[in-house]
Design a protein around this motif. Sequence first.
Motif, PDB file in Angstrom:
ATOM      1  N   GLN A  84       0.850  -1.181   0.000  1.00 24.82           N
ATOM      2  CA  GLN A  84       0.000   0.000   0.000  1.00 24.82           C
ATOM      3  C   GLN A  84       0.895   1.243   0.000  1.00 24.82           C
ATOM      4  O   GLN A  84       2.127   1.170   0.072  1.00 24.82           O
ATOM      5  CB  GLN A  84      -0.893  -0.016   1.257  1.00 24.82           C
ATOM      6  N   GLU A  85       0.255   2.401  -0.110  1.00 28.03           N
ATOM      7  CA  GLU A  85       1.022   3.645  -0.141  1.00 28.03           C
ATOM      8  C   GLU A  85       1.787   3.874   1.152  1.00 28.03           C
ATOM      9  O   GLU A  85       2.856   4.489   1.155  1.00 28.03           O
ATOM     10  CB  GLU A  85       0.091   4.830  -0.400  1.00 28.03           C
ATOM     11  N   ASP A  86       1.244   3.392   2.252  1.00 29.49           N
ATOM     12  CA  ASP A  86       1.918   3.626   3.526  1.00 29.49           C
ATOM     13  C   ASP A  86       2.818   2.491   3.946  1.00 29.49           C
ATOM     14  O   ASP A  86       3.382   2.513   5.032  1.00 29.49           O
ATOM     15  CB  ASP A  86       0.893   3.899   4.622  1.00 29.49           C
ATOM     16  N   GLY A  87       2.914   1.421   3.109  1.00 32.14           N
ATOM     17  CA  GLY A  87       3.846   0.369   3.423  1.00 32.14           C
ATOM     18  C   GLY A  87       3.383  -1.008   2.961  1.00 32.14           C
ATOM     19  O   GLY A  87       2.457  -1.146   2.154  1.00 32.14           O
ATOM     20  N   PRO A 138       6.773  -0.070   7.167  1.00 28.53           N
ATOM     21  CA  PRO A 138       6.325   1.235   6.658  1.00 28.53           C
ATOM     22  C   PRO A 138       6.979   1.539   5.315  1.00 28.53           C
ATOM     23  O   PRO A 138       8.054   1.018   4.975  1.00 28.53           O
ATOM     24  CB  PRO A 138       6.793   2.205   7.728  1.00 28.53           C
ATOM     25  N   ALA A 139       6.297   2.387   4.560  1.00 25.81           N
ATOM     26  CA  ALA A 139       6.823   2.756   3.235  1.00 25.81           C
ATOM     27  C   ALA A 139       8.195   3.419   3.375  1.00 25.81           C
ATOM     28  O   ALA A 139       8.451   4.169   4.309  1.00 25.81           O
ATOM     29  CB  ALA A 139       5.846   3.691   2.538  1.00 25.81           C
TER      30      ALA A 139
END
Length: 532
Positions: A21-24, A77-78
Amino acid sequence: MSENVNVLENSIDGYFQVSLQEDGCYLTVFPPRDGGVPVDEALIFEELNKREINHCDKVLVQQVIREAAGKSILIAPAEAEPVIRVLVSRDKMEATLQIEVQGPVRPALQDKVMEQIAKSGVTFGVDADAIHTAINQPGREIIFARGQQPIHGNNAYIQYFVSTESQGRPLEMADGRVDFKNLNLFTVVQPGDLLAQKYPATQGEQGINVLGQVLPAKPGKDLLLPMGKNVEVGEPNQLVASIAGQVQIVNKKVSVIPLIEIKGDVDFSTGNIEFVGSVNIRGSVQPGFFVKAEGNVDVAGTVSGGIVEGKNVIIKRGIQGMSRGYIHARENLITQFIENATVSAGNEVQVSEAILHSRVSAGKKVVVEGKRGLITGGTISAGEEIRAQNVGNHMAVPTELEVGVNPPLREEYQNLRTEIRKVEVSLDQTQKALTILKAMNQNTMTQDKREMMLKLTKAQFHLVGQLGNMRKRWEEIEAALEEMKAGRIKVANTLYPGVKVIIGTLIKPIRETVQFACLFAEDGEIRVGTFK
């Protein structure tokens, strides 16, 4: 936005799901059913490695696997994009690096930092260790590049090799006492003495800033050599004396003056004077002080019990010897009177008034022809002639006049004859030794003997030249002594009894008053003729 990376689904065994996902990165583990097999931990880590998710929380991953709750859990995390700041100082002589990151940093940070540095234009003075420190210590501002400042040229400067700072200070003697008669008023130099040297200006070295831009250096300012009078350029950038004399530094210019001028008396205010040039004294020379010069000495006043030596000596107001000190002129002496003094001159002594009770000698003439023109008492000698108005007095004061003799010249003549004999003997021995060596077989002669023959040949030429010069001087002295045989004593007015006349080896006491006389030697006796 989601991506199903891998699904192992079985109606019986457990399975997992990895999604980015965008956040990780998220991991979901589903439990087995109906006695199926749980998810294998190794398979999950193998999948994460394939996706280069290396910064995940391994403990959390293991917990998610154990729980197998079927919930999507963020395990990594990203990766954050680092903030790279490259700042160049206003003068472009320093560059700083600061890296800020939030969360895990994506791989290849070193390459991104170097790329950012290249974009900033910093090319010079880069410190790789400083960059490494900035990467390992996010948030800290690190100076990673320094320029090189230009080195500006040095100004030319003058080093003086003479000093006038000690002038006027009394001479300190070995026992610690101070001699107030020697005040070191003058700094004296000889021809060729080094006075000052210029150290030239330098161009400097250019610098460079962190952007690679050249920074020019300022060249130093040049100076001219401080040339005054009677000086010249010796070696490059060196100032030397062209004459002997007194050094003066005025407006930073160095001059050599061949004359010393004393505005008053030679006394405790000036101390003794010793100089390589001439000395001009507006006052007098006081008792116990001396003036010695290689040039002329001109005294406007008197000399009283002092010592004066010079080439030509003029003492306008006269000499009061006080039975101490002496006056010596290497050429001529001119004065008004001489009293109780010892005076000598290489050529002539000229007195306008009187010589009283003194010892006076001259290589050629003693002349006393002023209004009085008197010689009374003492001993007067001259090589060629003594001339005066009156000699002696009616009291028959013992007075001795001697001509046809020059003791210094006669002594030089005798010494020269001895030296000529020594050189003749040396030359004879040298020539005999050379004759023996030249008679040897030159092909078989040893190196030592060849060197000896060379030295003897050089010595022979030197001795021949020396002998020639000595014989020439000997002949000159012989001619001068021959002229002295015709010595004369001339008295324009009165020659009194009590005077003893000596011409060469002849002696004649004066027992009667003689007028307008000329005394000379002829046929082995002293004759008295008419004054001419």
